[in-house]
Design a protein around this motif. Structure first.
Motif, PDB file in Angstrom:
ATOM      1  N   ARG A   1      35.422  95.844  66.820  1.00 50.44           N
ATOM      2  CA  ARG A   1      35.288  94.609  67.735  1.00 50.44           C
ATOM      3  C   ARG A   1      33.627  94.297  67.751  1.00 50.44           C
ATOM      4  O   ARG A   1      32.752  95.101  68.194  1.00 50.44           O
ATOM      5  CB  ARG A   1      35.885  94.899  68.911  1.00 50.44           C
ATOM      6  CG  ARG A   1      35.946  93.647  69.572  1.00 50.44           C
ATOM      7  CD  ARG A   1      36.722  93.721  71.005  1.00 50.44           C
ATOM      8  NE  ARG A   1      35.794  94.163  72.090  1.00 50.44           N
ATOM      9  CZ  ARG A   1      36.029  95.528  72.917  1.00 50.44           C
ATOM     10  NH1 ARG A   1      36.801  96.365  72.309  1.00 50.44           N
ATOM     11  NH2 ARG A   1      35.266  95.909  73.765  1.00 50.44           N
TER      12      ARG A   1
ATOM     13  N   ASP B   1      39.823  86.932  60.178  1.00 52.01           N
ATOM     14  CA  ASP B   1      40.994  86.392  59.791  1.00 52.01           C
ATOM     15  C   ASP B   1      40.983  86.449  58.517  1.00 52.01           C
ATOM     16  O   ASP B   1      40.496  85.271  57.836  1.00 52.01           O
ATOM     17  CB  ASP B   1      41.172  85.138  60.510  1.00 52.01           C
ATOM     18  CG  ASP B   1      42.772  84.854  60.527  1.00 52.01           C
ATOM     19  OD1 ASP B   1      43.563  85.495  60.082  1.00 52.01           O
ATOM     20  OD2 ASP B   1      42.972  83.554  60.876  1.00 52.01           O
TER      21      ASP B   1
ATOM     22  N   LEU C   1      46.442  89.489  69.473  1.00 50.36           N
ATOM     23  CA  LEU C   1      45.251  90.277  69.408  1.00 50.36           C
ATOM     24  C   LEU C   1      44.745  91.018  70.781  1.00 50.36           C
ATOM     25  O   LEU C   1      45.192  90.333  71.963  1.00 50.36           O
ATOM     26  CB  LEU C   1      44.052  89.227  69.048  1.00 50.36           C
ATOM     27  CG  LEU C   1      43.963  88.635  68.012  1.00 50.36           C
ATOM     28  CD1 LEU C   1      42.825  87.794  67.651  1.00 50.36           C
ATOM     29  CD2 LEU C   1      43.940  89.618  66.698  1.00 50.36           C
ATOM     30  N   CYS C   2      44.316  92.240  70.772  1.00 52.55           N
ATOM     31  CA  CYS C   2      44.079  92.588  71.950  1.00 52.55           C
ATOM     32  C   CYS C   2      42.769  93.480  71.767  1.00 52.55           C
ATOM     33  O   CYS C   2      42.658  94.454  70.898  1.00 52.55           O
ATOM     34  CB  CYS C   2      45.143  93.836  72.393  1.00 52.55           C
ATOM     35  SG  CYS C   2      45.040  94.709  73.886  1.00 52.55           S
TER      36      CYS C   2
ATOM     37  N   LYS D   1      45.123  93.954  65.980  1.00 55.01           N
ATOM     38  CA  LYS D   1      45.886  92.659  65.782  1.00 55.01           C
ATOM     39  C   LYS D   1      47.303  93.121  65.130  1.00 55.01           C
ATOM     40  O   LYS D   1      47.357  93.926  64.262  1.00 55.01           O
ATOM     41  CB  LYS D   1      45.075  91.981  64.668  1.00 55.01           C
ATOM     42  CG  LYS D   1      45.828  90.844  63.985  1.00 55.01           C
ATOM     43  CD  LYS D   1      44.864  90.199  63.058  1.00 55.01           C
ATOM     44  CE  LYS D   1      45.638  88.857  62.636  1.00 55.01           C
ATOM     45  NZ  LYS D   1      44.783  88.151  61.653  1.00 55.01           N
TER      46      LYS D   1
ATOM     47  N   LEU E   1      39.370  95.998  68.142  1.00 57.22           N
ATOM     48  CA  LEU E   1      40.118  95.044  68.266  1.00 57.22           C
ATOM     49  C   LEU E   1      41.490  95.181  67.568  1.00 57.22           C
ATOM     50  O   LEU E   1      41.688  95.444  66.180  1.00 57.22           O
ATOM     51  CB  LEU E   1      39.688  93.610  67.597  1.00 57.22           C
ATOM     52  CG  LEU E   1      40.494  92.287  67.787  1.00 57.22           C
ATOM     53  CD1 LEU E   1      40.525  92.079  69.134  1.00 57.22           C
ATOM     54  CD2 LEU E   1      39.862  91.336  66.777  1.00 57.22           C
TER      55      LEU E   1
ATOM     56  N   ASN F   1      50.534  85.787  65.714  1.00 53.12           N
ATOM     57  CA  ASN F   1      49.722  86.970  65.924  1.00 53.12           C
ATOM     58  C   ASN F   1      49.280  87.251  67.214  1.00 53.12           C
ATOM     59  O   ASN F   1      49.132  86.365  68.040  1.00 53.12           O
ATOM     60  CB  ASN F   1      48.613  87.196  64.887  1.00 53.12           C
ATOM     61  CG  ASN F   1      49.099  86.887  63.445  1.00 53.12           C
ATOM     62  OD1 ASN F   1      49.922  87.430  62.862  1.00 53.12           O
ATOM     63  ND2 ASN F   1      48.184  85.996  62.617  1.00 53.12           N
TER      64      ASN F   1
ATOM     65  N   THR G   1      50.770  91.890  63.776  1.00 51.88           N
ATOM     66  CA  THR G   1      51.265  90.767  63.191  1.00 51.88           C
ATOM     67  C   THR G   1      52.876  91.001  62.514  1.00 51.88           C
ATOM     68  O   THR G   1      52.965  92.080  62.154  1.00 51.88           O
ATOM     69  CB  THR G   1      50.517  90.175  61.749  1.00 51.88           C
ATOM     70  OG1 THR G   1      51.372  89.230  61.170  1.00 51.88           O
ATOM     71  CG2 THR G   1      50.381  91.150  60.682  1.00 51.88           C
TER      72      THR G   1
END
Length: 378
Positions: A76, A219, A20-21, A33, A31, A18, A35
């Protein structure tokens, strides 16, 4: 007058498969994500919704199908370099009051939710990703070990693991015995059992990078009804072996925003002091010094005393708790990293740890804390 940019994009980080940014959109911290696995994305969305009923989790604002995968947008939570995670409370020289307070809140929340939601559950209704799926045909145990032989420790103990059962293991002065093939068969059979297991609503992968500070859970692709014993084994093994030693060694990119982790690796890395074979007596001698930093010992001790013991006393009164934990621990030892791909000294320590876990004398209270600073006896 300072003009705040409409969009600010932070560095992209990779965690397993995955991405994340962090993004600031109109001053709002988000945030992203990404996938690739559609099934994993769907499970993440379902898991987040289920977990949000009982645990503090950041809000999930949107989830979109995008080329090649799914994009999820979360609130976030405050974070920064070496701050924002349980990991950061562990990356210190001594346990802090903040760590003690954190572990009190963590174990209290888990104890309450687990005892409220726990019930005997058909294994088909339990999240299987970290245990059942990995031990099933075609899973990680097969991918890593099926039809493959390798040395116990190249240059140190040049015995194939397939022949471990023909040797006595003398580990730190104690005799052990491990039949490699039989252990894999037992593990597959145990985790394929159709007997109901005690399960409860948990996050499923409680690592020190999936637990935020202040307390929140990240998560969610393993969130849902999880084996309670699997949840315990996961936290204890990660806190005592993976998080402070193996993961920063083999996946350093995961700690790019928490560089203090690397300063603590020596305090959490076992030291091999003897490794040799006496062929006359068919004995492999392994002496190693287990190491665990004081904050990690404090976290493991609190988790054991305030969560594992009281829950076990309620759900498995009078049962052999070490025996109940054993298969889940063995799966964490064997099913996270492929032992054959690790450095010989690391592989040797993990095989020694596997032997200790398989021993009839296995005692989790001392296993997860170094003997030089043992946890209180259960």
């Amino acid at each position: 007058m300072t003009v705040r940019p409409l969009l600010r994009v932070g560095p992209v980080r990779r965690f397993t498969r995955n991405l994340l940014c962090p993004v600031d959109l109109l001053g709002r911290p988000l945030l992203l994500k990404y996938t690739r696995d559609p099934a994993e994305a769907r499970q993440e969305i379902r898991g987040h919704a289920r977990l949000a009923r009982h645990y503090r989790v950041p809000a999930l604002h949107t989830h979109l199908r995008v080329p090649g995968g799914h994009l999820l947008t979360y609130e976030r939570l405050p974070c920064g370099t070496d701050q924002g995670l349980l990991l950061d409370l562990l990356n210190t020289g001594e346990p802090s009051s903040a760590l003690h307070d954190y572990m009190d809140k963590l174990t209290t929340t888990y104890r309450d939710v687990i005892l409220t939601t726990a019930r005997p559950t058909d294994p088909t209704h339990v999240i299987q990703k970290l245990y059942g799926d990995r031990s099933a045909p075609g899973g990680r145990l097969d991918t890593y070990y099926a039809g493959r032989d390798f040395l116990v420790a190249d240059g140190l103990v040049d015995i194939p693991v397939s022949r471990l059962g023909t040797y006595t293991l003398n580990i730190n002065g104690r005799r052990h015995h491990v039949d490699w093939a039989a252990t894999l068969r037992w593990l597959r059979a145990h985790l394929a059992s159709t007997e109901p297991v005690w399960a409860a609503l948990t996050q499923g992968d409680p690592t020190d990078v999936n637990l935020a500070h202040p307390l929140a859970w990240f998560d969610y692709d393993t969130a849902g009804m999880n084996s309670i014993l699997g949840e315990f084994a996961n936290f204890l093994w990660y806190a005592s072996a993976l998080g402070g030693w193996l993961v920063p060694t083999y996946n350093p990119a995961a700690f790019a925003d928490h560089p203090a982790t690397f300063n603590r690796v020596p305090a959490n890395s076992p030291e091999i002091r003897r490794a040799d074979v006496d062929h006359a007596t068919s004995t492999i001698h392994i002496d190693y010094a287990p190491r665990l930093s004081a904050p990690r010992r404090a976290a493991v001790t609190a988790y054991w005393d305030r969560l594992v013991r009281p829950v076990a006393e309620r759900l498995w009164p009078g049962a052999d708790l070490p025996n109940l934990l054993r298969p889940y621990l063995a799966m964490r030892v064997l099913g996270v990293y492929n032992l054959a791909d690790l450095a010989p000294k690391v592989r040797l320590v993990l095989l020694a740890r596997l032997a200790e876990a398989m021993s009839p004398a296995f005692d989790p209270a001392t296993y997860f804390c170094p003997l030089e600073s043992p946890c209180p006896a259960p």
